[in-house]
Design a protein around this motif. Structure first.
Motif, short mmCIF file in Angstrom:
data_model
loop_
_atom_site.label_atom_id
_atom_site.label_comp_id
_atom_site.label_asym_id
_atom_site.label_seq_id
_atom_site.Cartn_x
_atom_site.Cartn_y
_atom_site.Cartn_z
N ILE A 107 -2.68 -0.73 -6.28
CA ILE A 107 -2.25 -1.86 -5.66
C ILE A 107 -1.77 -2.98 -6.71
N ASP A 108 -2.99 -3.13 -7.51
CA ASP A 108 -2.88 -4.32 -8.47
C ASP A 108 -1.86 -4.06 -9.43
N THR A 109 -1.23 -2.79 -9.61
CA THR A 109 -0.19 -2.69 -10.68
C THR A 109 1.32 -2.99 -9.94
N ASN A 138 0.80 -1.25 -0.10
CA ASN A 138 -0.08 0.05 -0.07
C ASN A 138 1.06 1.51 -0.02
N GLU A 139 1.89 1.07 0.79
CA GLU A 139 2.63 2.46 0.87
C GLU A 139 3.53 2.81 -0.52
N VAL A 140 3.99 1.74 -0.99
CA VAL A 140 4.64 1.77 -2.29
C VAL A 140 3.87 2.33 -3.44
N ALA A 141 2.39 1.69 -3.48
CA ALA A 141 1.65 2.16 -4.39
C ALA A 141 1.30 3.73 -4.26
N HIS A 192 8.46 1.30 -17.31
CA HIS A 192 8.28 1.63 -18.45
C HIS A 192 7.15 0.61 -19.17
N GLU A 193 6.16 1.45 -19.79
CA GLU A 193 5.34 0.77 -20.56
C GLU A 193 5.29 0.32 -21.93
N THR A 194 5.41 -1.04 -22.22
CA THR A 194 5.65 -1.18 -23.67
C THR A 194 4.45 -1.80 -24.25
N LYS A 195 4.35 -2.14 -25.60
CA LYS A 195 3.11 -2.80 -26.39
C LYS A 195 3.26 -4.15 -25.86
N GLU A 196 4.27 -4.72 -25.79
CA GLU A 196 4.34 -6.05 -25.19
C GLU A 196 3.62 -6.50 -23.92
N SER A 197 4.08 -5.52 -23.05
CA SER A 197 3.50 -5.60 -21.72
C SER A 197 2.28 -5.15 -21.23
N GLY A 198 1.73 -4.40 -22.14
CA GLY A 198 0.24 -4.10 -21.96
C GLY A 198 0.20 -2.94 -20.76
N LYS A 199 -0.76 -2.61 -20.38
CA LYS A 199 -1.07 -1.77 -19.49
C LYS A 199 -0.29 -1.88 -18.28
N SER A 200 0.19 -0.91 -17.58
CA SER A 200 1.03 -0.89 -16.25
C SER A 200 0.37 0.04 -15.39
N LEU A 214 3.53 -11.48 3.32
CA LEU A 214 3.55 -10.21 3.03
C LEU A 214 4.76 -9.76 2.06
N TRP A 215 4.58 -8.86 1.13
CA TRP A 215 5.43 -8.28 0.23
C TRP A 215 5.97 -6.96 1.16
N LYS A 216 7.29 -6.85 1.07
CA LYS A 216 8.14 -5.60 1.76
C LYS A 216 9.06 -5.11 0.71
#
Length: 75
Positions: free
Chosen positions: A29-31, A19-22, A67-75, A49-51
């Motif tokens: 958060i899903d990103t 949550n804090e990193v988002a 960085h967003e690329t066409k191959e990776s889709g939305k970020s 948990l992830w830290k």
């Protein structure tokens, strides 16, 4: 012998939650979870948990990890 710090810790020594990193990055958060899986966002598993260390996250962003690329889709 390991010493446990209490009280206020410096940003360099503190571990941050998903949550804090988002919030820090201004993304959902899903990103964050997608970036851990597919883009190798530097994260450390502590039990269920992830830290994060903000210095590692910031370096990853600066290096183009988010960085967003066409191959990776939305970020």
């Amino acid at each position: 012998m390991t010493q446990i710090q209490t009280g206020k810790e410096s940003p360099e020594t503190r571990w941050y939650s998903v949550n804090e990193v988002a919030s820090h990055l201004g993304v959902a958060i899903d990103t964050i979870y997608r970036w851990i899986e597919g883009k190798k966002l530097p994260a450390h598993r502590v039990g269920r948990l992830w830290k994060f260390k903000l210095s590692e996250v910031d370096a990853w962003v600066r290096s183009g990890g988010a960085h967003e690329t066409k191959e990776s889709g939305k970020s």
